[in-house]
Scaffold this motif. Sequence first.
Motif, PDB file in Angstrom:
ATOM      1  N   MET A  17     120.036  48.142  16.396  1.00 26.40           N
ATOM      2  CA  MET A  17     120.157  49.586  16.272  1.00 26.40           C
ATOM      3  C   MET A  17     119.120  50.074  15.261  1.00 26.40           C
ATOM      4  SD  MET A  17     122.980  49.616  18.127  1.00 26.40           S
ATOM      5  CE  MET A  17     124.390  50.658  18.039  1.00 26.40           C
ATOM      6  N   ASP A  18     117.880  49.951  15.588  1.00 24.65           N
ATOM      7  CA  ASP A  18     116.793  50.316  14.681  1.00 24.65           C
ATOM      8  C   ASP A  18     116.580  51.827  14.760  1.00 24.65           C
ATOM      9  OD1 ASP A  18     114.672  50.139  12.953  1.00 24.65           O
ATOM     10  OD2 ASP A  18     113.240  49.528  14.497  1.00 24.65           O
ATOM     11  N   TRP A  19     117.543  52.567  14.191  1.00 18.58           N
ATOM     12  CA  TRP A  19     117.579  54.011  14.339  1.00 18.58           C
ATOM     13  C   TRP A  19     117.221  54.714  13.036  1.00 18.58           C
ATOM     14  CZ3 TRP A  19     123.090  54.467  16.896  1.00 18.58           C
ATOM     15  CH2 TRP A  19     123.034  53.905  18.183  1.00 18.58           C
ATOM     16  N   ALA A  20     116.765  55.939  13.161  1.00 22.68           N
ATOM     17  CA  ALA A  20     116.548  56.793  11.996  1.00 22.68           C
ATOM     18  C   ALA A  20     117.897  57.081  11.342  1.00 22.68           C
ATOM     19  CB  ALA A  20     115.886  58.101  12.424  1.00 22.68           C
ATOM     20  N   ALA A  21     117.874  57.290  10.027  1.00 18.06           N
ATOM     21  CA  ALA A  21     119.101  57.528   9.267  1.00 18.06           C
ATOM     22  C   ALA A  21     119.913  58.687   9.815  1.00 18.06           C
ATOM     23  CB  ALA A  21     118.763  57.769   7.796  1.00 18.06           C
ATOM     24  N   ASP A  22     119.249  59.749  10.263  1.00 17.11           N
ATOM     25  CA  ASP A  22     119.961  60.954  10.691  1.00 17.11           C
ATOM     26  C   ASP A  22     120.306  60.969  12.186  1.00 17.11           C
ATOM     27  OD1 ASP A  22     117.398  61.281  11.678  1.00 17.11           O
ATOM     28  OD2 ASP A  22     117.177  63.343  10.951  1.00 17.11           O
ATOM     29  N   THR A  23     120.198  59.816  12.853  1.00 15.77           N
ATOM     30  CA  THR A  23     120.559  59.739  14.271  1.00 15.77           C
ATOM     31  C   THR A  23     122.043  60.069  14.441  1.00 15.77           C
ATOM     32  OG1 THR A  23     118.880  58.039  14.681  1.00 15.77           O
ATOM     33  CG2 THR A  23     120.675  58.214  16.297  1.00 15.77           C
ATOM     34  N   PRO A  24     122.365  61.050  15.288  1.00 18.46           N
ATOM     35  CA  PRO A  24     123.783  61.365  15.500  1.00 18.46           C
ATOM     36  C   PRO A  24     124.460  60.249  16.290  1.00 18.46           C
ATOM     37  CG  PRO A  24     122.396  62.708  16.939  1.00 18.46           C
ATOM     38  CD  PRO A  24     121.469  61.908  16.067  1.00 18.46           C
ATOM     39  N   ILE A  25     125.674  59.913  15.889  1.00 23.00           N
ATOM     40  CA  ILE A  25     126.427  58.881  16.600  1.00 23.00           C
ATOM     41  C   ILE A  25     127.849  59.352  16.870  1.00 23.00           C
ATOM     42  CG2 ILE A  25     125.095  56.979  15.566  1.00 23.00           C
ATOM     43  CD1 ILE A  25     127.896  56.412  14.028  1.00 23.00           C
ATOM     44  N   ILE A  41     134.937  59.980  16.355  1.00 19.76           N
ATOM     45  CA  ILE A  41     134.353  60.571  15.153  1.00 19.76           C
ATOM     46  C   ILE A  41     132.853  60.733  15.370  1.00 19.76           C
ATOM     47  CG2 ILE A  41     133.809  60.195  12.708  1.00 19.76           C
ATOM     48  CD1 ILE A  41     136.518  58.778  12.468  1.00 19.76           C
ATOM     49  N   GLU A  42     132.366  61.913  15.071  1.00 20.89           N
ATOM     50  CA  GLU A  42     130.930  62.161  15.089  1.00 20.89           C
ATOM     51  C   GLU A  42     130.421  62.039  13.664  1.00 20.89           C
ATOM     52  OE1 GLU A  42     127.895  65.865  15.838  1.00 20.89           O
ATOM     53  OE2 GLU A  42     129.711  65.776  17.074  1.00 20.89           O
ATOM     54  N   THR A  43     129.316  61.337  13.510  1.00 22.50           N
ATOM     55  CA  THR A  43     128.693  61.233  12.190  1.00 22.50           C
ATOM     56  C   THR A  43     127.215  60.897  12.399  1.00 22.50           C
ATOM     57  OG1 THR A  43     128.953  60.335   9.949  1.00 22.50           O
ATOM     58  CG2 THR A  43     129.299  58.785  11.775  1.00 22.50           C
ATOM     59  N   ARG A  44     126.579  60.405  11.343  1.00 21.51           N
ATOM     60  CA  ARG A  44     125.172  59.984  11.427  1.00 21.51           C
ATOM     61  C   ARG A  44     125.114  58.479  11.217  1.00 21.51           C
ATOM     62  NH1 ARG A  44     122.336  63.704   7.026  1.00 21.51           N
ATOM     63  NH2 ARG A  44     122.381  61.617   6.158  1.00 21.51           N
ATOM     64  N   TRP A  45     124.040  57.885  11.700  1.00 24.57           N
ATOM     65  CA  TRP A  45     123.863  56.440  11.601  1.00 24.57           C
ATOM     66  C   TRP A  45     123.938  55.955  10.151  1.00 24.57           C
ATOM     67  CZ3 TRP A  45     124.686  52.079  13.594  1.00 24.57           C
ATOM     68  CH2 TRP A  45     123.975  50.945  13.254  1.00 24.57           C
ATOM     69  N   GLY A  76     138.850  47.854  19.769  1.00 25.70           N
ATOM     70  CA  GLY A  76     137.834  48.037  20.792  1.00 25.70           C
ATOM     71  C   GLY A  76     136.974  49.272  20.680  1.00 25.70           C
ATOM     72  N   PRO A  77     136.627  49.720  19.469  1.00 28.37           N
ATOM     73  CA  PRO A  77     135.778  50.911  19.390  1.00 28.37           C
ATOM     74  C   PRO A  77     134.341  50.641  19.834  1.00 28.37           C
ATOM     75  CG  PRO A  77     136.119  50.010  17.208  1.00 28.37           C
ATOM     76  CD  PRO A  77     136.974  49.201  18.144  1.00 28.37           C
ATOM     77  N   LEU A  78     133.730  51.683  20.348  1.00 28.79           N
ATOM     78  CA  LEU A  78     132.324  51.638  20.743  1.00 28.79           C
ATOM     79  C   LEU A  78     131.550  52.643  19.909  1.00 28.79           C
ATOM     80  CD1 LEU A  78     133.837  51.405  23.902  1.00 28.79           C
ATOM     81  CD2 LEU A  78     131.491  50.700  24.186  1.00 28.79           C
ATOM     82  N   LEU A  79     130.334  52.273  19.573  1.00 24.79           N
ATOM     83  CA  LEU A  79     129.436  53.165  18.860  1.00 24.79           C
ATOM     84  C   LEU A  79     128.276  53.464  19.791  1.00 24.79           C
ATOM     85  CD1 LEU A  79     128.292  52.939  15.204  1.00 24.79           C
ATOM     86  CD2 LEU A  79     126.624  53.342  17.009  1.00 24.79           C
ATOM     87  N   VAL A  80     128.055  54.738  20.046  1.00 26.83           N
ATOM     88  CA  VAL A  80     126.948  55.172  20.895  1.00 26.83           C
ATOM     89  C   VAL A  80     126.276  56.379  20.246  1.00 26.83           C
ATOM     90  CG1 VAL A  80     127.977  54.330  23.050  1.00 26.83           C
ATOM     91  CG2 VAL A  80     128.399  56.688  22.319  1.00 26.83           C
ATOM     92  N   SER A  81     125.056  56.618  20.672  1.00 27.62           N
ATOM     93  CA  SER A  81     124.333  57.818  20.264  1.00 27.62           C
ATOM     94  C   SER A  81     123.825  58.512  21.518  1.00 27.62           C
ATOM     95  CB  SER A  81     123.140  57.468  19.372  1.00 27.62           C
ATOM     96  OG  SER A  81     122.363  58.637  19.142  1.00 27.62           O
TER      97      SER A  81
END
Length: 159
Positions: free
Chosen positions: A95-103, A113-117, A133-138
């Motif tokens: 998950m080589d994402w920018a800090a402010d990527t919405p997830i 829950i919506e937050t940032r990476w 069983g949670p999933l994290l997606v953006s």
Amino acid sequence: MTHTYIPLENYKRKWIFNHKDLPVSEADKAQIKPLAEKSAMLVWNQWISNKSSRAEQFAKGDWAAKADAWSLTEHWQAAWDSEDEQLPEAILQHMDWAADTPIFFCYEKYQIIETRWDVFVRNWKCFLFFDDGPLLVSPKQKQALFFQQNGQYQLGLRG
């Protein structure tokens, strides 16, 4: 898409972000936004599944049910139990994402829950107090992360 949120202080699982052993900064708490049920349902239907309401119900046609969606299975439980606050390295590389990527951290169809990476990376242990069983997606990225109750996680790509 505009979402409706539940104030964190009214969220039924708010204690996970107020645990004395895993403090969450006030700045991070301001970025942790539980979705109201209707918004959670819309996010789940769009990004996770329009057939199943929980991970253990994924069925044919759900991208997360496809074996080739997941490329790597590793263990998260030991890292969670350790004194080290660091998210497992394989997750950070995948998950080589920018800090402010919405997830979206999706526990199930009505608990998202919506937050940032960067907020998730700093507070991942709090999010995993519920590990059913949670999933994290953006919405802006193809990579996905699936935590399983057996202490493993899977890294993959959304279909």
